[in-house]
Each structure stands twice: as structure tokens, then as C-alpha cells.
Design an enzyme around this catalytic site. Sequence first.
Site, PDB file in Angstrom:
ATOM      1  N   ARG A 104     -18.014  39.499 111.969  1.00  0.00           N
ATOM      2  CA  ARG A 104     -17.817  39.062 110.596  1.00  0.00           C
ATOM      3  C   ARG A 104     -17.923  37.539 110.495  1.00  0.00           C
ATOM      4  NH1 ARG A 104     -13.008  42.706 107.803  1.00  0.00           N
ATOM      5  NH2 ARG A 104     -14.104  44.717 107.949  1.00  0.00           N
ATOM      6  N   SER A 160     -15.050  55.211 112.397  1.00  0.00           N
ATOM      7  CA  SER A 160     -15.317  53.804 112.710  1.00  0.00           C
ATOM      8  C   SER A 160     -14.927  53.400 114.129  1.00  0.00           C
ATOM      9  CB  SER A 160     -14.617  52.884 111.691  1.00  0.00           C
ATOM     10  OG  SER A 160     -15.191  53.041 110.414  1.00  0.00           O
ATOM     11  N   ARG A 163      -6.968  57.199 106.557  1.00  0.00           N
ATOM     12  CA  ARG A 163      -7.884  56.086 106.268  1.00  0.00           C
ATOM     13  C   ARG A 163      -7.826  55.797 104.774  1.00  0.00           C
ATOM     14  NH1 ARG A 163     -13.488  54.115 108.700  1.00  0.00           N
ATOM     15  NH2 ARG A 163     -13.780  52.367 107.296  1.00  0.00           N
ATOM     16  N   GLY A 207     -11.056  43.707 101.516  1.00  0.00           N
ATOM     17  CA  GLY A 207     -12.116  42.889 100.929  1.00  0.00           C
ATOM     18  C   GLY A 207     -12.467  43.321  99.523  1.00  0.00           C
ATOM     19  N   HIS A 231      -6.700  40.396 102.678  1.00  0.00           N
ATOM     20  CA  HIS A 231      -6.022  40.516 103.970  1.00  0.00           C
ATOM     21  C   HIS A 231      -4.577  40.013 103.870  1.00  0.00           C
ATOM     22  CE1 HIS A 231      -9.763  41.653 105.697  1.00  0.00           C
ATOM     23  NE2 HIS A 231     -10.325  40.460 105.631  1.00  0.00           N
ATOM     24  N   TRP A 272     -10.600  45.022  97.476  1.00  0.00           N
ATOM     25  CA  TRP A 272      -9.448  44.765  96.608  1.00  0.00           C
ATOM     26  C   TRP A 272      -9.471  43.323  96.105  1.00  0.00           C
ATOM     27  CZ3 TRP A 272      -5.133  41.602  96.558  1.00  0.00           C
ATOM     28  CH2 TRP A 272      -4.038  42.014  95.778  1.00  0.00           C
ATOM     29  N   TRP A 282     -15.624  41.223 115.222  1.00  0.00           N
ATOM     30  CA  TRP A 282     -15.934  39.866 115.690  1.00  0.00           C
ATOM     31  C   TRP A 282     -17.244  39.372 115.086  1.00  0.00           C
ATOM     32  CZ3 TRP A 282     -12.299  37.027 117.697  1.00  0.00           C
ATOM     33  CH2 TRP A 282     -11.275  37.611 118.463  1.00  0.00           C
ATOM     34  N   LEU A 313      11.409  52.950 116.270  1.00  0.00           N
ATOM     35  CA  LEU A 313       9.986  53.142 115.959  1.00  0.00           C
ATOM     36  C   LEU A 313       9.172  52.232 116.856  1.00  0.00           C
ATOM     37  CD1 LEU A 313       7.652  54.171 113.964  1.00  0.00           C
ATOM     38  CD2 LEU A 313       8.035  52.017 112.736  1.00  0.00           C
ATOM     39  N   GLU A 347      -4.975  65.381 112.621  1.00  0.00           N
ATOM     40  CA  GLU A 347      -5.250  65.725 111.230  1.00  0.00           C
ATOM     41  C   GLU A 347      -5.686  64.450 110.521  1.00  0.00           C
ATOM     42  OE1 GLU A 347      -5.100  68.799 109.848  1.00  0.00           O
ATOM     43  OE2 GLU A 347      -4.590  69.614 111.828  1.00  0.00           O
ATOM     44  N   ASP A 365      -8.179  50.012 105.399  1.00  0.00           N
ATOM     45  CA  ASP A 365      -9.495  49.664 104.860  1.00  0.00           C
ATOM     46  C   ASP A 365      -9.383  49.332 103.378  1.00  0.00           C
ATOM     47  OD1 ASP A 365     -12.206  49.244 104.865  1.00  0.00           O
ATOM     48  OD2 ASP A 365     -12.746  51.355 104.717  1.00  0.00           O
TER      49      ASP A 365
END
Length: 237
Positions: free
Chosen positions: A67, A192, A184, A19, A33, A21, A65, A127, A203, A16
Site C-alpha cells: 500500500r 484474503s 468479515r 478506507g 483506520h 468508510w 506492505w 481473554l 463458520e 475490512d
Amino acid sequence: MEDKVRIPKHVSIIMDGNGRWAEERGHERVYGHTHGVESVRACTEAAVEAGVSYLSLFAFSEENWGRPEDEVSTLMKLMFKSMVDELDTLMNNQVRFVVLGNRARLSDELNRAIDSLMDRTEANDRLTLIIFLSYSGKWDILQAAKAIALECGGDRERIEALDSADIASRLVTAGIPDPDLIIRTSGEQRISNYLLWQCAYSEFIFSPVLWPDFRKKEFFSALEEFAKRDRRYGKVK
């Protein structure tokens, strides 16, 4: 990381702040982005270095969607470009790539690229990098419930025999351990509509850092905070 015993098996990040930033720097939201991709790369490398087994990233929600069309289009193009550009990095680091979500809403071109990258990285075992794309927790639970309803067909005995494992096995995350840690970024403190079933005993760490500035230092700091947590799962030690 010094204490390998306390390294979470599955770390999930709600990315998050892209935008904000960008706007702080006088640019359009899409600029954030683009720079957020560098944070994805940094956190993936950090997860490999720390010995995390699963890293999942909330990239695009069902709600997203709604946006502006140009922002959505740019995000999808950025996702496509990233998958093409990052193949060598994923292979060199033995990272398996997985996309989960309502893929019926994605373009055929993007779905083909996703399938190709998933196939080519399937054998990698250092990973698992999971991208949640066109995903929401409510959608996930609903599609699982629909699958169970079809299978049970009104059979009361089968319905009564259902337990939480029956739901979990029909979620898109079936076979993937629930996240031990959810981070987050950007200072917001809400879930969200993300992994609503799977986060029951996760956690949470809420970082004030905007996603394009969240790099290895911040990732390792979150792991250190996680190592201090006393996880009791509702029980008493």
C-alpha cells in the site's frame, strides 16, 4: 449472551472497510483506520462480556506492505499508539495481548513495544486478544514447511510419519485453537490469504457493516447467528 453453551471459543475478525468508510465521509483512508480503533475496543469488551476465550483480529497482511507508504506508516504509528494507550484497559479486563506474523518486517521500536505489552499482559487469563500483523496464510504454511524440512533433513522415514498435527504445531498459532467463527466486515466475501490452514472448519459470517461501524451490537448479532449453525465437521449427526 443467554446461551453460553453455543458461545464460540475463538472468534476471528477480518477488519475490512476502513478506507471506504473514510472516503464516504470525504476523508483520507487513514481517517478510517483511526476510527477503526474504537471498534477494536468495542469488540474486545463484547468478547469479554460474552465469555469468548480468544479474539483474533487481522490487522495488517503481508500484501498490505504494498500500500502507499504514508498509509503504511500511519498504520504502524497507530498500532504503536494503541498499544501504549490500551495497557490499562487490557489489565483491567484481564486480557492477554499477543501479536503473530512476520515480525522481522516490523520496526525495532514497534517490536519492542509489542514485546513489552505481551510480557506485561502474559498472566491475564480472561481473554486472549491476538493481533495478526504482517501475516498471511501462505507465509505461515511456508515457514512451517521450512521448519519441518530442516528438522527432517531428507529422512524419508521421518517425512512419511508426518501428519497434520506436525504442520499445526509449527504454525505461528501453535497452542491456539482454530477459530470457530470468522467474521468479515464491509460486505466482501473472501478469505484474503488469512488463516488458510486454521479455517478448515470455521463458520463464516460476512457482515455488510464497514469496520468503523462494527460495534457490540454487530458482534453479539454474529454470535447469535453462530449459535444457529449446525457444525458437523464433515460427519453426520
